[in-house]
Design an enzyme around this catalytic site. Sequence first.
Site, mmCIF file in Angstrom:
data_model
loop_
_atom_site.group_PDB
_atom_site.id
_atom_site.type_symbol
_atom_site.label_atom_id
_atom_site.label_comp_id
_atom_site.label_asym_id
_atom_site.label_seq_id
_atom_site.Cartn_x
_atom_site.Cartn_y
_atom_site.Cartn_z
ATOM 1 N N ASN A 210 75.748 40.569 12.933
ATOM 2 C CA ASN A 210 74.352 40.592 12.477
ATOM 3 C C ASN A 210 74.339 41.082 11.022
ATOM 4 O OD1 ASN A 210 73.821 43.604 12.366
ATOM 5 N ND2 ASN A 210 74.544 43.408 14.476
ATOM 6 N N ASP A 279 74.567 42.955 21.183
ATOM 7 C CA ASP A 279 74.067 42.968 22.563
ATOM 8 C C ASP A 279 74.967 42.168 23.487
ATOM 9 O OD1 ASP A 279 71.659 44.523 22.235
ATOM 10 O OD2 ASP A 279 70.952 42.861 20.998
ATOM 11 N N ASP A 306 75.001 49.500 26.552
ATOM 12 C CA ASP A 306 74.132 50.085 25.533
ATOM 13 C C ASP A 306 74.606 51.502 25.194
ATOM 14 O OD1 ASP A 306 71.851 51.428 24.284
ATOM 15 O OD2 ASP A 306 70.758 49.601 24.818
ATOM 16 N N ILE A 307 75.018 51.711 23.949
ATOM 17 C CA ILE A 307 75.627 52.995 23.569
ATOM 18 C C ILE A 307 74.614 54.136 23.656
ATOM 19 C CG2 ILE A 307 76.762 54.300 21.727
ATOM 20 C CD1 ILE A 307 77.897 51.659 20.664
ATOM 21 N N VAL A 308 73.456 53.948 23.042
ATOM 22 C CA VAL A 308 72.508 55.072 22.949
ATOM 23 C C VAL A 308 71.931 55.411 24.333
ATOM 24 C CG1 VAL A 308 70.377 53.829 22.320
ATOM 25 C CG2 VAL A 308 70.786 56.112 21.429
ATOM 26 N N PHE A 324 66.969 53.670 17.080
ATOM 27 C CA PHE A 324 66.247 52.823 16.139
ATOM 28 C C PHE A 324 65.937 51.522 16.859
ATOM 29 C CE2 PHE A 324 65.769 53.626 11.537
ATOM 30 C CZ PHE A 324 66.106 54.965 11.527
ATOM 31 N N LYS A 341 61.584 50.828 24.588
ATOM 32 C CA LYS A 341 62.995 51.224 24.463
ATOM 33 C C LYS A 341 63.151 52.738 24.614
ATOM 34 C CE LYS A 341 65.176 47.632 21.724
ATOM 35 N NZ LYS A 341 65.780 47.245 20.466
HETATM 36 MG MG LIG Z 1 70.272 46.883 20.444
#
Ligand SMILES: [Mg+2]
Length: 406
Positions: A210, A279, A306-308, A324, A341
């Site tokens: 990205n 993703d 998903d890391i966070v 974010f 989120k």
């Molecule tokens: Mg993401």
Amino acid sequence: MNNVLIGVSGGIAAYKVCEVVSSLAKSSIAVKVILTKSAAEFVTPLTFATLSRQPAYTDADFWQPSNGRPLHIELAEWADVFLLAPVTANTLAKLAYGMADNLLTNTVLASSCPILLAPAMNTTMWQQPSVQDNWHRTLQDPRYTAIAPADGILACDAVGTGRMAEPALILGYLESFLFTQGKQDLQGKTVLVNAGGTREFIDSVRFIGNPSTGKQGIAIAQAALHRGAKVTLVTAANTQLFHSNLKVIRVQTAAEMHAAMLEVFPLADITIAAAAVGDVRSQLQSTSKLPKSELPLNLALEYIPDIVADLSTRKCKDQIVVGFAAQTGTKMEVFAAAQDKLQRKGLDAIAANTVNTMQTGFGTETNQATFIDKNGRTQSTPLCSKLELGHRLFDFLLDNKSNPKQ
Ligand SMILES: [Mg+2]
Ligand SMILES: Cc1cc2nc3c(=O)[nH]c(=O)nc-3n(C[C@H](O)[C@H](O)[C@H](O)COP(=O)(O)O)c2cc1C
Ligand SMILES: CC(C)(COP(=O)(O)O)[C@@H](O)C(=O)NCCC(=O)NCCS
């Protein structure tokens, strides 16, 4: 808070301070320069005067009977932040012991604003016990902040510690100090930030990626560093320029980023996930380059953990985890997606960041966000630099912590 006073002492790195002065003068910041007698051997006062659009001051001005009010008092009162760059071994010794035998050192003693110190010298000079003692002694006074010298090639062709921090790094400190007035409210805290867009390799030369450049995450790491935190940056961005105080872990893929984050996370008081983590990735992952004929036209994908969200499930009571949300659409849509989120991933706060405008999002110098916390408190930033956005985020988080009901 717009007046930057710069004290230049006599080292060859003085030539690089011209760029600092020039950049400041081109923005809306007033900058004045004081030179020591030796500094004027390297760069003329005329150069600094012309670049700063202001008089440049030397010891001849200090002793000028037509001054009326002493010049060192006038300059000291004028300054919102004082940068000394380069700082020579000689000037450092004077700072350490409160000596005042020229305009620069008298102005230091007469001022009360924060002072940033960017020393530069040959490695052997820098490592002398006397110089190191002076450095540590000076930094005991909280009004001084170190912009420590970096490793690299010196003017004598030796390679070692002693290079003055690059102008861009110094400018970052100045921008921070003008915005925060030098507050060190993250002192004693450990901050973990991730940045950049991950690359999910299909083979050794092709990847799904990205456009994230990591600028926002790097700016957040810098903001934290400037407020006194111990900072680790896990970055998938290619940027080379980092301050020597920043612990940098370079990664490429989401899996590498995840592993690095997990390692540092237990010690982090505040974690800010600003990276654009992929993703999806290819199920096929070849370690060598595939011939074109072997590339599947229908690439089978798999979701990336998903890391966070994962970090959120592991956090202890006092840890803060911030995400974010890079979104497209109207402000309302961006806000709603970010709120979703925040809840779904169990975050403490999130920055809703519109990425489809010319001035915000991927690769831009500026950004705009709305911060939302888990108690529903929200705050929108103006369009501002990414560094300022980082400071506004910390202001939002720290304010929230001290006033949980706000
Ligand atoms: Mg993401
Ligand atoms: C060519 C040259 C380069 C120098 N470079 C440095 C330097 O990078 N760092 C330093 O601490 N001193 C350096 N010095 C020595 C200082 O100029 C000298 O100690 C002087 O007295 C410093 O005065 P000031 O601190 O009032 O500016 C250099 C001297 C010369 C002649
Ligand atoms: C001299 C310089 C600014 C040159 O930087 P540059 O390589 O980016 O041009 C940088 O090497 C530096 O900050 N050096 C520390 C001071 C120094 O080399 N002094 C001379 C005594 S060896």
